[in-house]
Enzyme design. Sequence first.
Site, PDB file in Angstrom:
ATOM      1  N   ALA A 271     -59.364  58.224 -26.092  1.00 43.89           N
ATOM      2  CA  ALA A 271     -58.853  58.407 -24.733  1.00 43.89           C
ATOM      3  C   ALA A 271     -57.924  59.622 -24.623  1.00 43.89           C
ATOM      4  CB  ALA A 271     -58.098  57.147 -24.307  1.00 43.89           C
ATOM      5  N   PRO A 272     -57.975  60.340 -23.509  1.00 46.49           N
ATOM      6  CA  PRO A 272     -58.718  60.062 -22.267  1.00 46.49           C
ATOM      7  C   PRO A 272     -60.169  60.550 -22.275  1.00 46.49           C
ATOM      8  CG  PRO A 272     -57.295  61.953 -21.937  1.00 46.49           C
ATOM      9  CD  PRO A 272     -57.032  61.461 -23.345  1.00 46.49           C
ATOM     10  N   GLY A 274     -61.636  63.681 -23.458  1.00 45.80           N
ATOM     11  CA  GLY A 274     -62.042  65.094 -23.392  1.00 45.80           C
ATOM     12  C   GLY A 274     -62.994  65.472 -24.524  1.00 45.80           C
ATOM     13  N   ASP A 320     -58.039  48.473 -32.078  1.00 45.75           N
ATOM     14  CA  ASP A 320     -57.286  49.259 -33.052  1.00 45.75           C
ATOM     15  C   ASP A 320     -58.275  49.689 -34.137  1.00 45.75           C
ATOM     16  OD1 ASP A 320     -55.767  50.076 -35.262  1.00 45.75           O
ATOM     17  OD2 ASP A 320     -54.087  48.777 -34.695  1.00 45.75           O
ATOM     18  N   CYS A 392     -52.625  67.178 -32.450  1.00 43.27           N
ATOM     19  CA  CYS A 392     -52.117  68.260 -31.596  1.00 43.27           C
ATOM     20  C   CYS A 392     -50.648  68.479 -31.961  1.00 43.27           C
ATOM     21  CB  CYS A 392     -52.317  67.958 -30.111  1.00 43.27           C
ATOM     22  SG  CYS A 392     -51.598  66.421 -29.552  1.00 43.27           S
TER      23      CYS A 392
HETATM   24  C1  LIG Z   1     -54.449  62.408 -29.260  1.00 35.42           C
HETATM   25  S1  LIG Z   1     -54.927  61.090 -28.297  1.00 35.42           S
HETATM   26  C2  LIG Z   1     -56.669  61.295 -28.250  1.00 35.42           C
HETATM   27  C3  LIG Z   1     -57.141  62.374 -27.279  1.00 35.42           C
HETATM   28  C4  LIG Z   1     -58.636  62.317 -27.066  1.00 35.42           C
HETATM   29  N1  LIG Z   1     -59.369  62.402 -28.312  1.00 35.42           N
HETATM   30  C5  LIG Z   1     -59.126  63.422 -26.134  1.00 35.42           C
HETATM   31  O1  LIG Z   1     -59.575  64.448 -26.586  1.00 35.42           O
HETATM   32  O2  LIG Z   1     -59.052  63.217 -24.927  1.00 35.42           O
HETATM   33  C6  LIG Z   1     -54.757  59.768 -29.414  1.00 35.42           C
HETATM   34  C7  LIG Z   1     -55.297  58.434 -28.895  1.00 35.42           C
HETATM   35  O3  LIG Z   1     -55.290  57.519 -29.993  1.00 35.42           O
HETATM   36  C8  LIG Z   1     -55.067  56.237 -29.499  1.00 35.42           C
HETATM   37  N2  LIG Z   1     -54.665  55.419 -30.660  1.00 35.42           N
HETATM   38  C9  LIG Z   1     -53.485  55.396 -31.304  1.00 35.42           C
HETATM   39  N3  LIG Z   1     -53.534  54.567 -32.350  1.00 35.42           N
HETATM   40  C10 LIG Z   1     -54.783  54.063 -32.390  1.00 35.42           C
HETATM   41  C11 LIG Z   1     -55.437  53.124 -33.219  1.00 35.42           C
HETATM   42  N4  LIG Z   1     -54.809  52.565 -34.263  1.00 35.42           N
HETATM   43  N5  LIG Z   1     -56.728  52.826 -32.952  1.00 35.42           N
HETATM   44  C12 LIG Z   1     -57.371  53.380 -31.903  1.00 35.42           C
HETATM   45  N6  LIG Z   1     -56.782  54.253 -31.067  1.00 35.42           N
HETATM   46  C13 LIG Z   1     -55.514  54.593 -31.307  1.00 35.42           C
HETATM   47  C14 LIG Z   1     -54.029  56.432 -28.419  1.00 35.42           C
HETATM   48  O4  LIG Z   1     -54.065  55.362 -27.504  1.00 35.42           O
HETATM   49  C15 LIG Z   1     -54.474  57.768 -27.810  1.00 35.42           C
HETATM   50  O5  LIG Z   1     -55.269  57.541 -26.681  1.00 35.42           O
END
Ligand SMILES: C[S@@+](CC[C@H](N)C(=O)[O-])C[C@H]1O[C@@H](n2cnc3c(N)ncnc32)[C@H](O)[C@@H]1O
Length: 447
Positions: A271-272, A274, A320, A392
């Site tokens: 999420a979100p 991209g 998760d 990032c």
């Molecule tokens: C950097 S953002 C991802 C951005 C996304 N890949 C994009 O390009 O739009 C990191 C995401 O990891 C999720 N997240 C954090 N810990 C996680 C976990 N243990 N398992 C799955 N998702 C996780 C967060 O909710 C967040 O949406």
Amino acid sequence: MPLIKAFAQASTSPLSLTLLLASRCLAAVEGGRSLTEALGKVPSANRSAVQAVTLYAMRHWGRARAWRAMTLKKPTGQPWVDSLIALSLLLLDVAVAPESSSTDAPRYTPHTLVTQAVDAAREGRAKPVLPGLLNAILRRFQREHRQFLDNIKTDPVARWGYPLWWQKQLQADYPHDWQSILAVSCFAPRLVLRVNTRLTDVAEVLHEFSEAGVTAVHLGESAIAVTQTGSVDQLPGYTEGWWSVQDLGAQRAATLLAPKSGERVLDACAAPGGKTAHLLELAPITLTALDQDPDRLIRVGDTLSRLRLVHSGVTLKAVDARNLEQWWDGKPFDAILADLPCTASGVVRRHPDIAWLRRVADLPKTVTQQAKILDALWQTLAPGGRLLMVTCSVFLQEGEQQAVNFLSRHPDARRLPAPGHLLPKASLGDEPGQDGFFYGLFERAVL
Ligand SMILES: C[S@@+](CC[C@H](N)C(=O)[O-])C[C@H]1O[C@@H](n2cnc3c(N)ncnc32)[C@H](O)[C@@H]1O
């Protein structure tokens, strides 16, 4: 007081209203909430004005706080008034010396700014003594401007606009580049789009933009930079799903993982969405996208729908990623995108509030969390498959050091060529700029 209520009670004076709403947003950030979340509560009619002022304030918050500390002996007891004082001092600095301020600085005359700031304090129902106090502070700042500038010359937080721990971390990680890395957050990023090559191509999008009088240039591959004049959803092709907003640095992820037709791909922190969308644009694949935040995962579905990328091979799961028993069917993936949660220290030019929201203790916490996610995901990768680790962040602990530690824990992991740390660049002149990222690519040995 909720922002909506503040809006209803405020006068129709646009600047005082902007200052009032902006101060409440800044107080929310000082209280630990993100600026994006705070701006989401501002009435839409006022949002763009409030956003412009608060983004400028966050980019220069080090100075604003320093001047507030010099003029206010103790907090007023109304956090939004404390924020209004800091904001007004910052804007008055621009009003007094517009020639030495950046081009995105909101510009008012000193007289207008002082009277409107005092009105904002009254309209927001500051305690009776506070509008007068604010007036006195601003008049003094105007009289003694030179002295106020001199007083912050040796203060690194005021100079660079980041907390000291953040600066020290970057100095340790980048003894040569830390100043240029810090400086990027002073410049607003340019709008960069990624063309959806499933539906159209760069030439067609550039043509449509040109017909609509929008200036856009091709930056290579599917990326174009746009000189933005209004809301992005008003640009041609938004509803049709012809493009997505995505930073140039972020556009490297899907191309580095390079999904191939028919592959089973996992996007573990999606999420979100991209990068999820970009993966689907590049090849016909079977894709599983996970995110532990169900609300954010909804945005992945919305993004894929707008871009016409939903098909029977796409599965979204709110789980998760570390809990394999909850979501993994035991069939290995050919390619995994691990866009890990991090401090987001690479995207401060887009979200300057991040530097003020993070605490020094957040860094080791995210590092541990990242390692756990990577270790879990590695088990789901097919021999010969590849995993792209992305953050990032510019901090080495969330990039190169994490990658090196990962390799030491997994003897069956081999490093493939990837950019490593991409340092953030400011958008200046023809330079489109980019956010800071880490890209590490690993292949699983066939034993
Ligand atoms: C950097 S953002 C991802 C951005 C996304 N890949 C994009 O390009 O739009 C990191 C995401 O990891 C999720 N997240 C954090 N810990 C996680 C976990 N243990 N398992 C799955 N998702 C996780 C967060 O909710 C967040 O949406």
